[in-house]
Scaffold this active site. Structure first.
Site, PDB file in Angstrom:
ATOM      1  CB  SER A 295     -39.229  45.939 -34.316  1.00  0.00           C
ATOM      2  OG  SER A 295     -40.246  45.896 -33.344  1.00  0.00           O
TER       3      SER A 295
ATOM      4  CE1 TYR B 152     -36.555  42.466 -31.355  1.00  0.00           C
ATOM      5  CE2 TYR B 152     -38.206  44.095 -30.717  1.00  0.00           C
ATOM      6  CZ  TYR B 152     -37.717  43.164 -31.618  1.00  0.00           C
ATOM      7  OH  TYR B 152     -38.400  42.952 -32.799  1.00  0.00           O
TER       8      TYR B 152
END
Length: 236
Positions: A132, A145
């Protein structure tokens, strides 16, 4: 033949559709069997599914075994499954942290462990993983995350250095994308700040599908190590 985890919707499903259109054979892996069945009905005989929870090592081993039994060998394995129930540390949503670690980190490791011996034995193959842009730079509210996605970056960078002579390794860093990622956010603070995340610029999932196909379609002596994609207007 291409194996995709997290394939029941979003980026995984979009990529599967494009690959089938290009004549590839595809094995889809995800937890939601009903959605996998619907997708297989759409894709036809060159696709199969294996119900898979990437947090379970035995599921990844079974996925690889069944894919090889069906199609003979695996050319590409994409560790795409991931979850994003982001929150602030002070909220103490430890069970969500644990689940992100299990899916986003252990799932990638279990996938590598399951498929790498097969590829090394064949002397060729391509392993991809979805990190990401949160694996490149963190911001308040995404600490765990981002930590899992930084871990994916480290895992894939190291894997590439270890197997660069025979196996291609690609890490994909998507920005905000139209997908179900983040639908499981329970943090009141995140919801107050960002709502349902629909107000921000987002890419269509086909942008990721195009990037994956670009990476895996390069000549045998060319490897695409990293791809970073953001929608216009997303700055970090």
């Amino acid at each position: 033949m291409v194996v995709i985890t997290g394939a029941s919707s979003g980026m995984g499903a979009a990529t599967a559709r494009q690959l089938i259109g290009l004549g590839a054979k595809v094995v889809l892996a995800a937890r939601r069997e009903d959605q996998l069945k619907t997708l297989i009905d759409e894709l036809g005989r060159n696709a199969m599914y294996v119900k898979t929870d990437v947090a379970r090592r035995a599921d990844l081993d079974r996925l690889v075994q069944q894919a090889i039994e069906k199609f003979g060998h695996i050319d590409v394995f994409w560790n795409n499954a991931g979850i994003m129930p982001i929150s602030f540390f002070e909220e103490g949503l430890v069970e969500e942290w644990d689940r992100m670690i299990d899916v986003n980190i252990k799932g990638v490791l279990y996938g590598i462990n399951a498929v790498l011996p097969h590829m090394l034995q064949r002397g060729q193959g391509h392993i991809l993983a979805t990190s990401s842009v949160g694996g490149l730079k963190t911001t308040p509210g995404i600490g765990v995350y981002a930590g899992t996605k930084f871990a994916v970056r480290a895992i894939m960078d190291t894997l590439r250095e270890e197997v660069a002579q025979t196996i291609k390794v690609t890490t994909i860093y998507p920005g905000a994308t139209q997908s179900e990622l983040g639908h499981d956010i329970s943090s009141p603070r995140i919801r107050a700040l960002y709502g349902n995340l629909q107000g921000m610029p987002k890419m269509d999932e086909t942008a990721i599908a195009n990037a994956v196909i670009y990476a895996i379609s390069q000549p045998g002596n060319i490897t695409v190590n990293e791809l970073v994609l953001r929608p216009l207007g997303q700055t970090r």
